[in-house]
Enzyme design. Structure first.
Site, PDB file in Angstrom:
ATOM      1  CG  HIS A 165      30.570   2.674 -53.650  1.00  0.00           C
ATOM      2  ND1 HIS A 165      30.347   1.404 -53.825  1.00  0.00           N
ATOM      3  CD2 HIS A 165      28.996   2.859 -54.016  1.00  0.00           C
ATOM      4  CE1 HIS A 165      30.075   1.091 -53.419  1.00  0.00           C
ATOM      5  NE2 HIS A 165      28.833   1.460 -53.936  1.00  0.00           N
ATOM      6  CG  HIS A 195      30.136  -3.312 -53.921  1.00  0.00           C
ATOM      7  ND1 HIS A 195      29.417  -2.587 -54.845  1.00  0.00           N
ATOM      8  CD2 HIS A 195      29.234  -3.337 -52.716  1.00  0.00           C
ATOM      9  CE1 HIS A 195      28.372  -2.470 -54.750  1.00  0.00           C
ATOM     10  NE2 HIS A 195      28.457  -2.160 -53.051  1.00  0.00           N
ATOM     11  CG  ASN A 199      17.754   1.732 -45.157  1.00  0.00           C
ATOM     12  OD1 ASN A 199      18.240   1.285 -46.259  1.00  0.00           O
ATOM     13  ND2 ASN A 199      17.776   3.005 -45.347  1.00  0.00           N
ATOM     14  CE1 TYR A 237      31.760   3.586 -50.174  1.00  0.00           C
ATOM     15  CE2 TYR A 237      29.219   4.267 -50.706  1.00  0.00           C
ATOM     16  CZ  TYR A 237      29.948   3.213 -50.783  1.00  0.00           C
ATOM     17  OH  TYR A 237      29.959   2.040 -50.715  1.00  0.00           O
ATOM     18  CD  GLU A 238      35.041   1.554 -53.290  1.00  0.00           C
ATOM     19  OE1 GLU A 238      35.238   0.737 -53.268  1.00  0.00           O
ATOM     20  OE2 GLU A 238      33.354   1.688 -54.140  1.00  0.00           O
ATOM     21  CB  SER A 251      25.405  -2.170 -51.725  1.00  0.00           C
ATOM     22  OG  SER A 251      25.720  -1.237 -51.534  1.00  0.00           O
ATOM     23  CG  MET A 257      26.168   6.466 -50.128  1.00  0.00           C
ATOM     24  SD  MET A 257      26.712   5.694 -49.099  1.00  0.00           S
ATOM     25  CE  MET A 257      25.940   6.196 -47.627  1.00  0.00           C
ATOM     26  CB  SER A 258      25.408   3.805 -56.500  1.00  0.00           C
ATOM     27  OG  SER A 258      24.782   3.576 -56.150  1.00  0.00           O
ATOM     28  CG  HIS A 269      26.860  -1.991 -45.149  1.00  0.00           C
ATOM     29  ND1 HIS A 269      26.279  -1.435 -46.455  1.00  0.00           N
ATOM     30  CD2 HIS A 269      27.049  -3.324 -45.794  1.00  0.00           C
ATOM     31  CE1 HIS A 269      26.780  -2.014 -47.582  1.00  0.00           C
ATOM     32  NE2 HIS A 269      27.418  -3.737 -46.649  1.00  0.00           N
ATOM     33  CB  ALA A 271      20.983  -0.873 -51.279  1.00  0.00           C
TER      34      ALA A 271
END
Ligand code: HPA
Length: 265
Positions: A77, A55, A228, A79-80, A23, A204-205, A240, A107
């Site tokens: 990802h 992306h 963050n 989550y997609e 990201s 998340m990846s 985000h 990220a």
């Protein structure tokens, strides 16, 4: 999942190094690759299209420091809604083209108390909390049935990059990346639990791609951009926008680090 047939322009390119850009980090491909060509994911039959914000969804290939690289500008990802099989297809595809070394970037939220937004972290290990494994059902494919994961992220390459960073005064952390499915960010209680588990950063990846790459015998290097501090560590709410803003603020230093890593690979 069967590998799709690639257009000749890419099939003949023979990349040595693969890159997956996380990201807010996709400008690396535009800025640092001496371009040979691009291929949109939707030009590849059956290829999943990435939908996450930030992306783009294409392969860019060319050279960096004289090395032939293929770069995913836009990753997929869990989550997609993709299956593990779908989201790791690009890794298997890159391997079939001849890629031996895979750089995976992401990220991530900083869990370790010393980490601050804008820091970089080399992954020295990971914790898979995705609730599944990308190799399930693929045991018969290329590679060993029960692949060893005691050194997912190549220690020799890590050492070279650490030395380069020291010499070039780029501060580089090294730690454990924990993968959750997302797309919601974590709760403060989850972050406290992840601290006890030994995680330094959360995202998340990365983990599915790294596991598949190791099964295929590829050398893997992972770099997080800490965008963050994780939930509950700072007072502010996660968004985000913050992730993208931090990633873009440090993108040129990140690109220097990644380019150096490619040169040293
Ligand atoms: N949590 C999970 N994924 C992330 C984060 C985070 O805090 N920051 C960037 N990706």
């Amino acid at each position: 999942m069967k590998l799709p047939i690639l257009p000749e322009k890419l099939a003949n390119f023979k990349p040595e190094i693969g890159l997956i850009l996380g990201s807010g980090l996709s400008s690396f491909a535009d800025d640092r690759i001496k371009l040979s060509g691009r291929l949109q994911y939707n030009e590849i039959e059956g290829f999943p299209i990435s939908t996450a914000p930030g992306h783009i969804g294409q392969f860019i290939y060319g050279t960096i420091c004289g090395k032939r690289v293929i770069c995913m500008q836009g990753r997929l990802h869990f989550y997609e809604g993709y299956s593990m099989d779908q989201l790791t297809l690009p890794v298997r595809l890159m391997n079939s083209l001849g890629v031996q070394t895979l750089f995976i970037t992401n990220a991530a939220g900083g869990i370790h108390r010393d980490y601050k937004p804008g820091d970089f972290m080399l992954l020295n290990d990971h914790i898979n909390l995705l609730g599944t494994n990308p190799l399930i059902g693929l045991q018969g494919d290329k590679g060993v049935y029960f692949p060893d994961m005691s050194e997912v992220y190549d220690s020799t390459l890590r050492m070279k990059i650490r030395n380069w960073s020291e010499a070039n005064k780029i501060e580089l952390k090294e730690g454990v990346y924990l993968a959750t499915t997302g797309p919601s960010y974590e709760t403060p209680a989850e972050i406290r639990a992840f601290t006890l588990l030994g995680a330094d950063a959360v995202g998340m990846s990365t983990v599915p791609e790294a596991i598949v790459a190791r099964k295929l015998g590829m050398r893997v290097l992972g770099i997080s951009c800490i965008t963050n501090t994780a939930a509950g560590i700072s007072e502010t709410k996660l968004s985000h926008e913050e992730v993208s803003k931090t990633a873009s603020r440090v993108s040129s230093q990140f690109a220097d680090l990644l380019e150096a890593g490619i040169n040293l690979a």
